[in-house]
Scaffold this motif. Structure first.
Motif, PDB file in Angstrom:
ATOM      1  N   SER A  56       0.834  -1.201   0.000  1.00 34.67           N
ATOM      2  CA  SER A  56       0.000   0.000   0.000  1.00 34.67           C
ATOM      3  C   SER A  56       0.874   1.257   0.000  1.00 34.67           C
ATOM      4  CB  SER A  56      -0.922  -0.015   1.223  1.00 34.67           C
ATOM      5  OG  SER A  56      -1.695   1.142   1.273  1.00 34.67           O
ATOM      6  N   GLU A  57       1.880   1.254   0.840  1.00 37.25           N
ATOM      7  CA  GLU A  57       2.807   2.397   0.899  1.00 37.25           C
ATOM      8  C   GLU A  57       3.604   2.526  -0.397  1.00 37.25           C
ATOM      9  OE1 GLU A  57       6.737   3.589   3.434  1.00 37.25           O
ATOM     10  OE2 GLU A  57       5.036   2.777   4.563  1.00 37.25           O
ATOM     11  N   ALA A  58       4.077   1.417  -0.926  1.00 33.84           N
ATOM     12  CA  ALA A  58       4.898   1.440  -2.138  1.00 33.84           C
ATOM     13  C   ALA A  58       4.133   1.968  -3.336  1.00 33.84           C
ATOM     14  CB  ALA A  58       5.426   0.033  -2.437  1.00 33.84           C
ATOM     15  N   PHE A  59       2.854   1.595  -3.454  1.00 34.83           N
ATOM     16  CA  PHE A  59       2.058   1.988  -4.615  1.00 34.83           C
ATOM     17  C   PHE A  59       1.211   3.229  -4.367  1.00 34.83           C
ATOM     18  CE2 PHE A  59       2.809  -2.522  -5.665  1.00 34.83           C
ATOM     19  CZ  PHE A  59       3.281  -2.385  -6.958  1.00 34.83           C
ATOM     20  N   GLY A  60       1.107   3.643  -3.107  1.00 32.69           N
ATOM     21  CA  GLY A  60       0.244   4.784  -2.801  1.00 32.69           C
ATOM     22  C   GLY A  60      -1.216   4.432  -3.031  1.00 32.69           C
ATOM     23  N   LEU A  61      -1.560   3.165  -2.778  1.00 26.57           N
ATOM     24  CA  LEU A  61      -2.922   2.695  -2.980  1.00 26.57           C
ATOM     25  C   LEU A  61      -3.528   2.256  -1.658  1.00 26.57           C
ATOM     26  CD1 LEU A  61      -2.418   0.476  -6.168  1.00 26.57           C
ATOM     27  CD2 LEU A  61      -3.490   2.735  -6.053  1.00 26.57           C
ATOM     28  N   ASP A  62      -4.815   2.307  -1.600  1.00 29.37           N
ATOM     29  CA  ASP A  62      -5.596   1.867  -0.468  1.00 29.37           C
ATOM     30  C   ASP A  62      -5.390   0.363  -0.243  1.00 29.37           C
ATOM     31  OD1 ASP A  62      -8.527   0.741   0.154  1.00 29.37           O
ATOM     32  OD2 ASP A  62      -8.386   2.791   0.919  1.00 29.37           O
ATOM     33  N   ALA A  63      -5.343  -0.055   1.013  1.00 30.64           N
ATOM     34  CA  ALA A  63      -5.124  -1.472   1.332  1.00 30.64           C
ATOM     35  C   ALA A  63      -6.205  -2.361   0.719  1.00 30.64           C
ATOM     36  CB  ALA A  63      -5.063  -1.678   2.846  1.00 30.64           C
ATOM     37  N   THR A  65      -7.645  -2.010  -2.165  1.00 30.44           N
ATOM     38  CA  THR A  65      -7.274  -2.218  -3.566  1.00 30.44           C
ATOM     39  C   THR A  65      -6.208  -3.293  -3.658  1.00 30.44           C
ATOM     40  OG1 THR A  65      -7.812   0.065  -4.115  1.00 30.44           O
ATOM     41  CG2 THR A  65      -6.332  -1.096  -5.629  1.00 30.44           C
ATOM     42  N   LEU A  66      -5.199  -3.207  -2.779  1.00 35.33           N
ATOM     43  CA  LEU A  66      -4.129  -4.214  -2.781  1.00 35.33           C
ATOM     44  C   LEU A  66      -4.642  -5.569  -2.345  1.00 35.33           C
ATOM     45  CD1 LEU A  66      -1.282  -3.547  -3.764  1.00 35.33           C
ATOM     46  CD2 LEU A  66      -2.335  -1.529  -2.833  1.00 35.33           C
ATOM     47  N   ASN A  67      -5.620  -5.602  -1.433  1.00 40.09           N
ATOM     48  CA  ASN A  67      -6.216  -6.888  -1.042  1.00 40.09           C
ATOM     49  C   ASN A  67      -6.866  -7.566  -2.241  1.00 40.09           C
ATOM     50  OD1 ASN A  67      -5.684  -7.418   1.723  1.00 40.09           O
ATOM     51  ND2 ASN A  67      -7.120  -5.800   2.305  1.00 40.09           N
ATOM     52  N   ARG A  68      -7.581  -6.799  -3.065  1.00 37.55           N
ATOM     53  CA  ARG A  68      -8.210  -7.377  -4.262  1.00 37.55           C
ATOM     54  C   ARG A  68      -7.150  -7.874  -5.243  1.00 37.55           C
ATOM     55  NH1 ARG A  68     -11.568  -3.059  -3.354  1.00 37.55           N
ATOM     56  NH2 ARG A  68     -10.567  -1.746  -4.913  1.00 37.55           N
ATOM     57  N   GLN A  69      -6.109  -7.059  -5.462  1.00 39.90           N
ATOM     58  CA  GLN A  69      -5.063  -7.440  -6.418  1.00 39.90           C
ATOM     59  C   GLN A  69      -4.291  -8.671  -5.943  1.00 39.90           C
ATOM     60  OE1 GLN A  69      -2.606  -4.043  -7.311  1.00 39.90           O
ATOM     61  NE2 GLN A  69      -4.237  -2.991  -8.401  1.00 39.90           N
ATOM     62  N   THR A  70      -3.942  -8.705  -4.667  1.00 31.00           N
ATOM     63  CA  THR A  70      -3.189  -9.860  -4.170  1.00 31.00           C
ATOM     64  C   THR A  70      -4.066 -11.104  -4.134  1.00 31.00           C
ATOM     65  OG1 THR A  70      -3.589  -9.186  -1.863  1.00 31.00           O
ATOM     66  CG2 THR A  70      -1.487  -8.531  -2.862  1.00 31.00           C
TER      67      THR A  70
END
Length: 151
Positions: A56-63, A65-70
């Motif tokens: 989230s920090e690396a991409f500047g994205l909401d957690a 969003t990263l939960n869906r992608q991962t």
């Protein structure tokens, strides 16, 4: 165009509209990854196992969003959850063997297309272009405060 910066803006807009195409203008038939998965896996590969918070920090994205992608990458067998190798509480994601294989394959497919695009460019021009792109990316990363680790 008013200034050289206006020209850069316009060309960057044109560049962003492209996907890596085959010679007939369609999406590469051997392409197996969505752009977001390609970028996610590339980051994990160069940095090593990462938690949702780190991503989230690396991409500047909401957690979320990263939960869906991962979750999508895990369902596809590209990444897996592991305990933090450094003993922390958060579980981390790392590439699976299949994720590594597909990332390598995707990257090679993109390099093949770039070779076609720049087929008549001298090596010195390609190296200079890569240097300008790196410098451009460093500038963007500096403004955003999110440097991308490079191998």
């Amino acid at each position: 165009m008013d200034t050289p910066t206006h020209e850069v803006e316009y060309e960057q807009m044109l560049l962003s509209r492209h996907t890596f195409l085959n010679q007939r203008g369609g999406r590469r038939k051997d392409s197996v990854m969505e752009r977001s998965a390609y970028i996610l896996l590339s980051r994990i590969r160069v940095q090593g196992p990462m938690s949702i918070g780190e991503l989230s920090e690396a991409f500047g994205l909401d957690a979320s969003t990263l939960n869906r992608q991962t979750a999508a990458a895990m369902r596809a067998g590209l990444i897996e959850r592991i305990p933090d190798p450094e003993g922390g509480m958060a579980r981390k994601f790392r590439l699976t063997d299949e994720g590594t294989r597909l990332l390598d394959s995707e990257r090679e497919g993109i390099v093949d297309i770039l070779d076609q695009v720049m087929t008549d460019w001298p090596d010195e021009d390609i190296a200079a272009f890569a240097g300008y792109l790196r410098r451009f990316n460093y500038g963007i990363e500096a403004i955003g405060g999110r440097p991308w680790p490079r191998p």
